[in-house]
Design a protein around this motif. Sequence first.
Motif, PDB file in Angstrom:
ATOM      1  N   SER A 142      22.345  50.105  81.790  1.00 53.32           N
ATOM      2  CA  SER A 142      23.287  50.519  80.763  1.00 53.32           C
ATOM      3  C   SER A 142      23.171  52.025  80.581  1.00 53.32           C
ATOM      4  CB  SER A 142      23.018  49.776  79.445  1.00 53.32           C
ATOM      5  OG  SER A 142      21.693  50.027  78.984  1.00 53.32           O
ATOM      6  N   GLY A 143      23.972  52.552  79.685  1.00 48.29           N
ATOM      7  CA  GLY A 143      23.983  53.995  79.473  1.00 48.29           C
ATOM      8  C   GLY A 143      25.064  54.672  80.281  1.00 48.29           C
ATOM      9  N   GLU A 144      25.323  55.926  79.944  1.00 43.82           N
ATOM     10  CA  GLU A 144      26.402  56.667  80.606  1.00 43.82           C
ATOM     11  C   GLU A 144      26.152  56.828  82.088  1.00 43.82           C
ATOM     12  OE1 GLU A 144      28.681  61.000  80.216  1.00 43.82           O
ATOM     13  OE2 GLU A 144      27.081  60.435  78.815  1.00 43.82           O
ATOM     14  N   ASN A 145      24.903  57.070  82.470  1.00 42.96           N
ATOM     15  CA  ASN A 145      24.539  57.252  83.878  1.00 42.96           C
ATOM     16  C   ASN A 145      23.682  56.111  84.402  1.00 42.96           C
ATOM     17  OD1 ASN A 145      25.831  59.832  84.014  1.00 42.96           O
ATOM     18  ND2 ASN A 145      24.061  60.711  82.927  1.00 42.96           N
TER      19      ASN A 145
END
Length: 699
Positions: A142-145
């Motif tokens: 998960s997360g933007e990157n």
Amino acid sequence: MLIFVLQAIWLYIKELAGKDLDLVTVLKFLMYITPTLIPLILPLTILLASIMVFGNFAENYEFAAMKSTGISLQRAMSGLGIFIVGLSILTFFFSNNVIPWAEYNSYNLRKNIAKVKPAMIIAEGQFNDIGEAFNIKVEKKSGENGQYLKGVTIHQKSGKNFAGNYTTIVAERGELASAKDSNILKLILYNGYYYDDTPPKKIKERNKKPFTKAAFKKHVMNMDLSQLNNIDLDEKNIDDKYTMLNVAELNYAIDSLKIERNTIVKEFSNSLYNRTNLATLNLTVTPKKDSIYTGEILDIFKDKRIIQVLDYAINSTSSTQQIIKSKQAILKARNTNLYKHGIQMHKKFALAIACIILFFVGAPLGALIRKGGLGLPMVIAIVLFLSYHFIGLFAENSAKNGNLHPALSAWFSTLIMLPLSIFLTTRATQDRGIFEFDHITQPIKHWYNQKFNRGAQFDTLNGSTSLVTFEEKDINNYKTLSKITSISFGIALVLGLLYFVFKNNKLPQFAEAGIQVSAVAFIVFLYNYIKSSFAFDKLNALTANKKETIIQKILGAVVYPLTHFLRVDKIAFGTNYNPIKTHNSEDFYTERPITLSQNDSIDFRAVSKLSFLFFSIALILFLSYFILKNNEQPQLALAGIQISIISFIVFVFNYIKSYLEYVKLLKIIKHKQEQPLFTLLGFILYPIIHFNRRQKIDA
């Protein structure tokens, strides 16, 4: 060609994605991978081109013009035949030199690309190699990157002394905290455990099987990727794969592998013989002359000694069996490698001969079907090529398992196409159809006309005898009931067959839903079949035909399509059910038929051909998906189903366009519009709709 290249990119997209590769490297990859596709592309190209060219000649009556000037089909094919022979020779040299070179470069390039930036390819739900030291698996990112990880499992590989995964780290969550272009992969783990069971160097300590376990709230790991990120993509250190060798090298490798295998078998047999101690047995036994003993050999020992002897025999036998099983697995792997070399060597010759044979399949077939362009020739070429390809694929898999000789497996599909090429060339040379069943159908037609007095009915129809007139409402009632019965029977039959397809491919939910809908459709079919039978009896009673028996009605429910056509055939002659214009009718001479020019129907014909083409591609690839999946070819199966979906979407678009053009033509010829239910069935049974529409327009 473009489709196969895109498919290759799709197969290797995982190895290319996220690597920050420059354009030159990507173009190198495409350049190396393209020659390896020639064994797939060339046979299909020759088959399709020969069908299209000779089909176009036959469709435009150019063969008729050639024959009128004394040019036979063999003479027309001779020029292209010489070209194909030259092409087959060139194909052999290409497969013997260029393809091994391409395999050598593409394989090494893929290996080097796989080592570039391994931190960017931590995929969910699978183990990912990070260099040669770590193996990481995460359940979710998960997360933007994608820096936040959940359910992290890490296996740390041991050194050279103790090869294996003895260190395991399990954590609830983790975080990738390193910079984007950093050579250090910083991984922070939270709430986990550390397990270590690395064997000690001392043998005495190793027997104690030590084990270390530790819990942690936070654990930071720094992995040095400096060596991994400095990869030379032009490095080539693997050159012994069987696809990288030419005929001479394959022949040498096969001889070496055979000698190596025979040496291993001989050494193993000597080892097993020495384990029996038969060679040293006579040294410990002192024979006695003139001694005769007829009892059991174990009876000469005491009970304690008997137990020791039996234990020794059991242990020796079981250990020997284990050794044989392990050696059998090793020999099987070596045999498979040997078979792969043999298959690869013969495939180079088989590909060249296949070009010639497929030309003599496609050229006469095009002359026989008399169709050019991209419609029917494309469908026939794809069907023949898939048959050729899958036969070769199954034969190759059988050869790798040792069930078929490697040489025969490489030639198997080509040998199957050989009699087909001889048959089609002979039929085309003799100006005969592909299949002729007149010697079978004519006696049956003669018997049928005599049995049902069909000749007398035609005489009556063309004479002065008045026709039997049905009421319009009775005709419409029977036609409506028979259509509903046919549709419900077709739905029940198709879904019943799909039940077994879904069940065998482990899709129980689809199978259960299909069989339920099939049962409902069958109930609807039975209800309307009974009603249509009463409606038919009412019409049939006004004719001179015999009444249907109970047995005929029961059997008719099983083979309803045949029953439907027989019933219509009975009540159509001599009645107004389907009025037939006779030669005595004045309308035959006075009525001016409405004809369509080529410009009126050109759009409809073009769009309908495209619809037929993409429907066939979608159907063939959809069926191929299950075949490839069952034969453990998941990547090809996935690529096939994706292309099938795209083809079906294109088919739907063209089908809607063809329907709109068809409606315009029906208005021109003043024909009643197509029923909506019939139009909807076209999405599933388009070939039937296609030929039905063409028949109406051409009439």
